[in-house]
Scaffold this motif. Structure first.
Motif, short mmCIF file in Angstrom:
data_model
loop_
_atom_site.label_atom_id
_atom_site.label_comp_id
_atom_site.label_asym_id
_atom_site.label_seq_id
_atom_site.Cartn_x
_atom_site.Cartn_y
_atom_site.Cartn_z
N ALA A 239 -9.38 9.04 -1.57
CA ALA A 239 -9.19 10.10 -2.57
C ALA A 239 -9.19 11.49 -1.96
O ALA A 239 -8.64 12.42 -2.56
N ASP A 240 -9.81 11.68 -0.79
CA ASP A 240 -9.88 13.00 -0.17
C ASP A 240 -8.78 13.24 0.86
O ASP A 240 -8.75 14.30 1.50
N GLY A 241 -7.88 12.28 1.03
CA GLY A 241 -6.84 12.41 2.04
C GLY A 241 -5.50 12.77 1.46
O GLY A 241 -5.10 12.24 0.41
N ARG A 242 -4.81 13.67 2.11
CA ARG A 242 -3.43 14.02 1.74
C ARG A 242 -2.52 13.13 2.59
O ARG A 242 -2.09 13.50 3.67
N SER A 243 -2.21 11.95 2.08
CA SER A 243 -1.65 10.88 2.90
C SER A 243 -0.14 10.96 3.00
O SER A 243 0.56 11.12 2.01
N GLY B 263 -13.49 6.56 16.56
CA GLY B 263 -12.85 7.72 17.18
C GLY B 263 -11.50 8.06 16.61
O GLY B 263 -10.70 8.73 17.26
N THR B 264 -11.24 7.65 15.37
CA THR B 264 -9.93 7.88 14.77
C THR B 264 -9.98 8.81 13.57
O THR B 264 -9.00 8.93 12.84
N ALA B 265 -11.10 9.46 13.34
CA ALA B 265 -11.22 10.39 12.22
C ALA B 265 -10.58 11.72 12.61
O ALA B 265 -11.25 12.75 12.75
N ASP B 266 -9.29 11.69 12.78
CA ASP B 266 -8.53 12.84 13.27
C ASP B 266 -8.26 13.80 12.12
O ASP B 266 -7.62 13.42 11.13
N PRO B 267 -8.68 15.07 12.21
CA PRO B 267 -8.50 16.01 11.09
C PRO B 267 -7.21 16.82 11.16
O PRO B 267 -7.02 17.73 10.34
N TYR C 69 0.87 -1.19 0.00
CA TYR C 69 0.00 0.00 0.00
C TYR C 69 0.90 1.23 0.00
O TYR C 69 1.83 1.33 0.80
N VAL C 70 0.62 2.16 -0.92
CA VAL C 70 1.44 3.37 -1.07
C VAL C 70 0.58 4.61 -0.86
O VAL C 70 -0.50 4.75 -1.46
N CYS C 71 1.07 5.51 -0.01
CA CYS C 71 0.39 6.80 0.24
C CYS C 71 0.83 7.82 -0.79
O CYS C 71 2.04 8.02 -1.01
N ASN C 72 -0.13 8.48 -1.41
CA ASN C 72 0.15 9.62 -2.28
C ASN C 72 -0.34 10.88 -1.57
O ASN C 72 -1.41 10.90 -0.96
N TYR C 73 0.44 11.95 -1.69
CA TYR C 73 0.21 13.15 -0.89
C TYR C 73 -0.64 14.18 -1.63
O TYR C 73 -1.83 14.32 -1.37
N LEU C 74 -0.04 14.89 -2.57
CA LEU C 74 -0.71 16.00 -3.24
C LEU C 74 -0.52 15.92 -4.75
O LEU C 74 0.46 15.37 -5.24
N SER C 75 -1.45 16.52 -5.46
CA SER C 75 -1.24 16.81 -6.88
C SER C 75 -0.56 18.18 -6.94
O SER C 75 -1.21 19.22 -7.03
N TYR C 76 0.76 18.14 -6.86
CA TYR C 76 1.54 19.35 -6.62
C TYR C 76 2.05 19.93 -7.93
O TYR C 76 2.71 19.24 -8.72
N GLU C 77 1.75 21.20 -8.15
CA GLU C 77 2.25 21.92 -9.32
C GLU C 77 2.68 23.32 -8.88
O GLU C 77 1.85 24.20 -8.68
N ALA C 78 3.97 23.49 -8.71
CA ALA C 78 4.52 24.78 -8.30
C ALA C 78 5.99 24.80 -8.68
O ALA C 78 6.64 23.76 -8.78
N THR C 79 6.51 25.99 -8.86
CA THR C 79 7.91 26.15 -9.27
C THR C 79 8.66 27.03 -8.29
O THR C 79 8.07 27.79 -7.51
N ASN D 57 -3.30 11.26 7.43
CA ASN D 57 -3.53 12.29 6.42
C ASN D 57 -3.15 13.66 6.97
O ASN D 57 -3.36 13.95 8.14
N ASP D 58 -2.61 14.49 6.12
CA ASP D 58 -2.24 15.85 6.49
C ASP D 58 -3.37 16.79 6.10
O ASP D 58 -3.88 16.71 4.98
N VAL D 59 -3.74 17.70 7.01
CA VAL D 59 -4.84 18.67 6.82
C VAL D 59 -6.03 18.02 6.13
O VAL D 59 -6.70 18.62 5.28
#
Length: 597
Positions: free
Chosen positions: A284-288, A341-345, A220-230, A308-310
């Motif tokens: 799909a909604d998590g920044r893992s 009780g683990t839906a920590d935001p 299982y692999v966590c993907n974080y963000l669809s990141y596009e910045a320079t 997940n982050d934020v």
């Protein structure tokens, strides 16, 4: 009559005037409240110590015998993470991790450290593979074929994915991932594309385990963000109207959409089939950032917990253990985050797993969770609570264990649940490092000292300052991986600093306590997620192999149990990942290798 009417009119005017004043004051209060609320949402500029309690922060701990010594230089672990100047881009601030494993099969732990390319074109930020030669390390990354100069490294993990008896190496990247297949002669071959696990996302944490129990190892692999910045966009913030200290959007994870995760099911022929959506664990909604594969409900099947982050953390229970006898059902998971009780935001990074119920005399045999968080969010300690019928939930015990307020102004990353003083109670190591920039130099992040939480009775005491100058030193910590690298029976710690060095902390704790170090030998699908329970005297300890995942890192696959002054463990129970058990009596202290039947 005229006088009375005048008095009445005057009273009405005063009431109207008072009402107008009160309405004005109320409106002003609403505007001020709205301004305060909007300002509080701007976490990039938040004061971590504003409007929070800190009643336990300044309570002095007890005297501690825990000691760690920095032996990086004398051990040959020279490395620079991220050469060149920081460019204020989120991927470079996020990495990197490290992993322990025995890639050459000689019985001691080797260390792999992940790197990022950096901004200096004259110096390549390659990954390093340090071979352990009797406590001194030699970098063989290039000759072994795992230096990966083209990669933008995040995390690493050793695992025998192909079942040939030696440890392979998986590396996640900002970009295509690597799966380095061990050739058995000291070299590796990248087979990620051929195996179908390369991807093209920003991948971070990962976990191995046989989730469908078909006899091979899944990933299982966590993907974080669809990141596009320079870097050019990040540099614009310094010349903007907000001044040099403004935070560019290139550092804000809220500015980017989350990326879905991947579940790669091993087909048993050297390749993997991506099945996250089909199995209900796409997230799909998590920044893992991190994930563990562990049997969280005790039904014998590996479940998922995702940091997940934020965005809200997720607990997915494997439904395979809930089927009726003889019923066939395709592999599926259900999201139990809200009801457990683990839906920590919060912004979650590091993740560690062990049974800590003995601290409150509520040992239930299920895994408890320790999670590190972003600034002003404290760390978290979730203690499991088992119910009849296979249900369970987690109770937040952070404040009771004194792990909360002390972390308010820190950003926690890699972590480990280890018995540092071998007294039979699990302690906690955390590496910290702020993502906030230095006010006078935005090219630098704020360094922070690590935490060493020593368990004493029902509470933890922070003892890093007593443990030695190497532990009190401030760093931009990220990866943390634990191993008994020198084979002396206690647990040492490796740290990787963001844009800093590789640090090896040797455990020199002043104690005569003994330990039982257990290595499990057998097919990899039976090892990942296997639990080992050790009873010595009245105390019972339980750890899970491969489940304590830290942050972007991998601990050595050896479980070290403190026995205190006892010369042996009364009972040892191994529960392999397929449910097979092994029970031993009177196991003497020292290193033991237990084999799958």
């Amino acid at each position: 009559m005229t006088g009375k009417a005048g008095v009445g009119l005057s009273r009405r005017r005063r009431r109207i005037r008072s009402s107008i004043i009160l309405m004005g004051l109320g409106g002003g209060a609403l505007i001020a409240g709205g301004f305060w609320l909007e300002r509080s949402r701007n976490t990039d500029l938040a004061d971590p110590e504003a409007s929070v309690t800190s009643q336990f922060v300044h309570i002095a701990g007890r005297e501690s015998e825990i000691r760690y010594t920095d032996v990086s230089d004398q051990s040959g672990l020279g490395m620079r993470h991220g050469p060149g100047a920081r460019q204020r881009l989120l991927p470079e601030d996020t990495g990197s991790g490290l992993a322990w494993g025995d890639f050459d099969g000689d019985g001691d732990w080797d260390l792999y450290a992940v790197n990022i390319p950096g901004s200096d074109p004259t110096e390549v930020g390659t990954n390093r593979l340090f071979r352990n030669e009797g406590g001194r390390f030699v970098d063989v990354g290039e000759t072994a074929g795992v230096a990966d100069p083209m990669g933008f490294g995040m995390g690493a993990s050793f695992a025998d994915y192909d079942g040939d008896g030696d440890q392979d190496l998986c590396v996640t990247n900002y970009g295509p991932n690597r799966l380095f297949q061990n050739q058995g002669d000291g070299t590796f071959l990248d087979v990620a594309r051929a195996a179908g696990v390369d991807g093209d996302d920003w991948s971070c944490g990962m976990a191995w385990g046989d989730v469908d129990r078909d006899g091979d190892l899944d990933l299982y692999v966590c993907n974080y963000l669809s990141y596009e910045a320079t870097a050019a966009e990040a540099a614009q913030a310094q010349s903007s109207e907000f001044g040099e200290a403004s935070v560019p959007y290139t550092l804000n994870p809220n500015a980017f959409d989350p990326a879905p995760n991947r579940l790669y099911l091993n087909d048993g022929r050297g390749a993997f089939v991506e099945s996250a959506e089909e199995c209900g664990v796409l997230n799909a909604d998590g920044r893992s950032l991190g994930v563990t594969l562990c049997d969280l409900d005790g039904d014998g099947w590996l479940d998922l917990y995702i940091n997940n982050d934020v965005s809200t953390n997720r607990l997915f229970r494997n439904l395979s253990g809930r089927t009726l006898r003889g019923e066939h059902r395709s592999l599926r998971f259900e999201d139990l985050s809200p009801i457990t009780g683990t839906a920590d935001p919060r912004g979650s990074m590091g993740l560690s797993v062990a049974e800590l119920g003995h601290m409150s005399e509520q040992y239930d045999g299920l895994p408890d969770l320790f999670i590190t968080h972003w600034v002003a969010q404290e760390n978290a300690l979730y203690q499991s609570q088992r119910y009849p019928g296979g249900m369970f939930e987690y109770r937040d015990k952070t404040r009771q264990r004194r792990l909360g307020e002390i972390a308010l102004d820190h950003v926690g990353w890699g972590c480990a649940l280890i018995d540092m003083d071998l007294d039979g109670q699990v302690d906690i190591a955390v590496t910290n490092g702020s993502t906030l920039e230095e006010p006078k130099d935005v090219r630098r992040l704020q360094d922070q000292a690590m935490f060493l939480f020593q368990a004493q009775g029902p509470r933890f005491w922070e003892v890093a300052a007593q443990a030695g100058p190497s532990c009190a030193r401030a760093r931009a910590g990220r990866g943390l991986a634990a191993a008994d690298y020198d084979g002396d029976g206690d647990v040492d710690i490796a740290l990787l600093e963001n844009r800093g060095g590789l640090v090896l902390l040797r455990n020199d704790t002043l104690t005569d306590n003994r330990s039982l170090s257990i290595r499990l030998d057998g097919p990899a699908p039976q090892l990942f997620g296997a639990s080992v329970e050790v009873q010595s005297g009245p105390r019972v300890q339980k750890l899970w192999l491969g489940a304590d995942v830290s942050y972007l890192s991998g601990h050595a696959p050896e479980l070290v149990f403190g026995l205190g002054q006892n010369a042996k463990a009364d009972h040892v129970i191994v529960c392999w990942a397929d449910g097979t058990t092994l029970t031993l009596e009177g196991v003497r202290a020292g290193r033991q290798t237990l084999s799958y039947p």
